[in-house]
Design a protein around this motif. Structure first.
Motif, mmCIF file in Angstrom:
data_model
loop_
_atom_site.group_PDB
_atom_site.id
_atom_site.type_symbol
_atom_site.label_atom_id
_atom_site.label_comp_id
_atom_site.label_asym_id
_atom_site.label_seq_id
_atom_site.Cartn_x
_atom_site.Cartn_y
_atom_site.Cartn_z
ATOM 1 N N ALA A 70 73.082 21.131 152.919
ATOM 2 C CA ALA A 70 74.519 21.130 152.645
ATOM 3 C C ALA A 70 74.983 22.392 151.944
ATOM 4 O O ALA A 70 76.180 22.574 151.734
ATOM 5 N N GLY A 71 74.044 23.261 151.564
ATOM 6 C CA GLY A 71 74.433 24.465 150.850
ATOM 7 C C GLY A 71 74.681 24.193 149.380
ATOM 8 O O GLY A 71 74.514 23.066 148.897
ATOM 9 N N PRO A 72 75.134 25.194 148.634
ATOM 10 C CA PRO A 72 75.261 25.055 147.184
ATOM 11 C C PRO A 72 76.490 24.301 146.705
ATOM 12 O O PRO A 72 76.592 23.979 145.525
ATOM 13 N N GLY A 73 77.437 24.036 147.568
ATOM 14 C CA GLY A 73 78.605 23.272 147.133
ATOM 15 C C GLY A 73 79.885 23.582 147.868
ATOM 16 O O GLY A 73 80.691 22.696 148.149
ATOM 17 N N ASP A 74 80.118 24.833 148.205
ATOM 18 C CA ASP A 74 81.324 25.222 148.921
ATOM 19 C C ASP A 74 81.226 24.725 150.363
ATOM 20 O O ASP A 74 80.323 25.122 151.104
ATOM 21 N N PRO A 75 82.132 23.847 150.814
ATOM 22 C CA PRO A 75 82.025 23.313 152.178
ATOM 23 C C PRO A 75 82.153 24.381 153.252
ATOM 24 O O PRO A 75 81.648 24.200 154.363
ATOM 25 N N ASP A 76 82.794 25.501 152.940
ATOM 26 C CA ASP A 76 82.920 26.568 153.923
ATOM 27 C C ASP A 76 81.601 27.284 154.181
ATOM 28 O O ASP A 76 81.501 28.094 155.109
ATOM 29 N N LEU A 77 80.578 27.007 153.359
ATOM 30 C CA LEU A 77 79.265 27.614 153.562
ATOM 31 C C LEU A 77 78.361 26.754 154.431
ATOM 32 O O LEU A 77 77.215 27.133 154.691
ATOM 33 N N GLN A 83 64.026 41.734 126.176
ATOM 34 C CA GLN A 83 65.291 42.332 126.590
ATOM 35 C C GLN A 83 65.523 42.239 128.095
ATOM 36 O O GLN A 83 66.504 42.798 128.609
ATOM 37 N N THR A 84 64.648 41.538 128.817
ATOM 38 C CA THR A 84 64.828 41.371 130.260
ATOM 39 C C THR A 84 66.157 40.669 130.543
ATOM 40 O O THR A 84 66.449 39.618 129.961
ATOM 41 N N PRO A 85 66.980 41.219 131.414
ATOM 42 C CA PRO A 85 68.251 40.560 131.743
ATOM 43 C C PRO A 85 68.031 39.186 132.384
ATOM 44 O O PRO A 85 67.124 39.011 133.212
ATOM 45 N N VAL A 86 68.845 38.230 131.980
ATOM 46 C CA VAL A 86 68.807 36.892 132.583
ATOM 47 C C VAL A 86 70.239 36.409 132.801
ATOM 48 O O VAL A 86 71.169 36.837 132.105
ATOM 49 N N GLY A 87 70.388 35.527 133.755
ATOM 50 C CA GLY A 87 71.696 34.921 134.011
ATOM 51 C C GLY A 87 71.550 33.429 134.217
ATOM 52 O O GLY A 87 70.537 32.958 134.743
ATOM 53 N N VAL A 88 72.554 32.681 133.793
ATOM 54 C CA VAL A 88 72.611 31.236 134.022
ATOM 55 C C VAL A 88 73.849 30.976 134.877
ATOM 56 O O VAL A 88 74.974 31.299 134.470
ATOM 57 N N PHE A 89 73.630 30.386 136.055
ATOM 58 C CA PHE A 89 74.710 30.218 137.030
ATOM 59 C C PHE A 89 74.844 28.734 137.354
ATOM 60 O O PHE A 89 73.979 28.152 138.021
ATOM 61 N N ALA A 90 75.886 28.131 136.863
ATOM 62 C CA ALA A 90 76.080 26.686 137.013
ATOM 63 C C ALA A 90 77.095 26.378 138.109
ATOM 64 O O ALA A 90 78.109 27.064 138.252
ATOM 65 N N ARG A 91 76.795 25.343 138.890
ATOM 66 C CA ARG A 91 77.701 24.835 139.932
ATOM 67 C C ARG A 91 78.189 25.963 140.850
ATOM 68 O O ARG A 91 79.382 26.088 141.148
ATOM 69 N N ALA A 92 77.246 26.795 141.247
ATOM 70 C CA ALA A 92 77.573 27.995 142.023
ATOM 71 C C ALA A 92 78.350 27.663 143.288
ATOM 72 O O ALA A 92 78.076 26.670 143.959
ATOM 73 N N THR A 93 79.328 28.486 143.585
ATOM 74 C CA THR A 93 80.228 28.463 144.756
ATOM 75 C C THR A 93 81.263 27.352 144.698
ATOM 76 O O THR A 93 82.113 27.273 145.572
#
Length: 477
Positions: free
Chosen positions: A230-237, A410-420
């Motif tokens: 179903a993809g990450p959430g966006d129905p257009d995907l 110091q390694t860059p990190v990101g937290v991405f919630a409920r993407a798209t």
């Protein structure tokens, strides 16, 4: 959705039309095209039918007197266009009698509205915006007009004239539907759309065994299971193939993380069965899910197992396929955009980057003990991007494991919630800050991305962390 699209049989009674000028003439043409009988109160006193042919003009009854006191016997709906102050008064009268009423450009006094219409004979498409923007509705209609075959109405008529006779030869409902799907999607449908109706008729008569033509020689619909990402959430995907599977499904077994907007793309009369679970909440168990899929297929249904993201990336699709194989059930797999890729695209995180990130590792750690079982020493390569699924709860253990293995704090990190999704959220910082970054997220599901590539992301730039990366790179040299 405030206004439910319905199709009203205008030949079941009279339409009371109130108004004058070009606005009412436009409505006259529309109503006449649907075969309506019209009782017209011309508020300007001009019952002008110039330009209408004799047959259409004969279906217009020129009414006199005040429409606010007129006899409404036989009227099935009231329409006001260019009626001025009479419109609200007619609305009140219609509502008191339970009659549908439309006052043009006046939602407050209307119980129905007119959509933008694509008319292909027996195929009619109505596009509405709840009265908010007729221009948008017209633009959508134009796009539909561009892709619909000119003879799609002929195809509907072709099938309609033969449905009753064919249903007598195919008693099972599911098998009948599949028969007509093969007609529409196959050579016979193509012949009708090409204007070669006689050849299509001959080809249809040539089908000696409709059940066999529908793919079931024994006269019973053959079931199957389709695993759909179903993809990450966006129905257009959703992929085109995924949409087709959802439209063909008899029953859909869906995960908790599948957005309602995606389920809205499914066939309306398909059964929908929730089988997923969220962290900390009980689910029905994988064995029970496998049994539901097998039972649905063996009963002749086309079952869709709808999963968030991709079935083969932490989706347990492999386990379900093993069960289907053992049960000798037909199946197929339609991939989806996994959440890690959806998050990366939305926040502009290039998971690979020339001379900077040459490898990607996907792992899952939705519990602290999951993180404790990971061999973090294999994930210390600075040219490796690490994508962690379900890692919010285990964030402290993930940080501890990587730091202990030698990855820089110091390694860059990101937290991405409920993407798209519309409520998506993203924050960026350093590995040392990972638990604090997770605390800034309202709720999951979330993806953690760990590696230098996060410094190219939108959240990193928005946080003004570019100077931090420069200092980190200098220290690394």
């Amino acid at each position: 959705m405030r206004f439910l699209p319905v199709f009203l049989d205008l030949q079941a009674g009279s339409i009371l039309l109130v108004g004058g000028g070009e606005l009412v003439r436009a409505k006259l043409r529309l109503l006449l095209s649907a075969g309506a009988h019209i009782r017209w109160h011309a508020t300007d006193g001009r019952h002008d039918v110039t330009g209408l042919d004799a047959v259409d003009a004969a279906r217009i009854e020129r009414a006199e007197g005040d429409p606010r006191t007129a006899d409404l016997s036989g009227v099935i709906a009231i329409l006001c266009a260019g009626a001025g102050d009479i419109g609200p008064a007619m609305s009140s009268r219609a509502k008191a009698l339970g009659l549908p009423v439309n006052v043009m450009d006046d939602l407050q006094h209307s119980t129905f509205i007119f959509p933008a219409i694509v008319d292909r004979g027996d195929v009619v498409v109505a596009v509405g915006t709840g009265g908010a923007s007729p221009v948008v509705a017209r633009r959508v209609r134009e796009r539909i007009e561009a892709v619909l075959p000119a003879r799609i109405g002929d195809l509907a008529s072709f099938i309609g004239r033969r449905r009753k006779a064919m249903h007598g030869r195919i008693p099972e409902f599911a098998l009948r539907r599949r028969f007509w799907e093969r007609i529409v999607d196959g050579p016979i449908g193509a012949l009708v759309l090409a204007g070669r109706g006689d050849e299509a008729e001959a080809a249809l008569k040539h089908i000696a065994d409709p059940s066999a033509f529908a793919g079931a020689p024994a006269g019973r619909a053959e079931g199957r299971v389709t695993l759909v990402g179903a993809g990450p959430g966006d129905p257009d995907l959703l992929t085109v193939k995924a949409l087709r599977a959802l439209q063909d499904a008899d029953v859909i077994f869906y995960d908790e993380l599948v957005a309602p907007e995606i389920l809205d793309r499914a066939r309306r009369d398909a059964a929908r069965v929730p089988v997923g679970r969220r962290v900390g909440k009980p689910g029905i168990g994988q064995d029970a899910i496998n049994r539901l899929l097998i039972d649905a297929a063996k009963s002749g249904q086309r079952a869709v197992r709808l999963k968030g993201g991709d079935p083969f990336i932490f989706g347990r699709g492999g386990e379900e396929i093993e069960a289907l194989r053992k049960a000798d059930v037909a199946y197929s797999v339609i991939p989806g955009i996994t959440a890690g890729l959806g998050a990366a695209a939305q926040s502009e995180v290039p998971l690979t980057f020339r001379n900077e990130a040459l490898r990607i590792t996907f792992l899952t750690a939705h519990k602290a003990r999951d993180a404790e079982t990971v061999d973090w020493s294999t994930l210390t390569d600075v040219k490796m991007t690490v994508v962690v699924y379900m890692g919010m709860t285990a964030a402290p253990s993930i940080r501890a494991g990587l730091l202990a293995a030698g990855r820089s704090p110091q390694t860059p990190v990101g937290v991405f919630a409920r993407a798209t999704r519309p409520d998506s959220q993203a924050v960026a910082g350093t590995l040392n800050e990972l638990p604090a970054l997770v605390q800034r997220i309202d709720s999951g599901p979330a993806i953690l991305v760990i590696g230098d590539v996060v410094a190219h992301s939108t959240p990193w730039r928005d946080a003004g962390l570019d100077s931090l990366l420069s200092n980190f790179l200098v220290a690394a040299e």
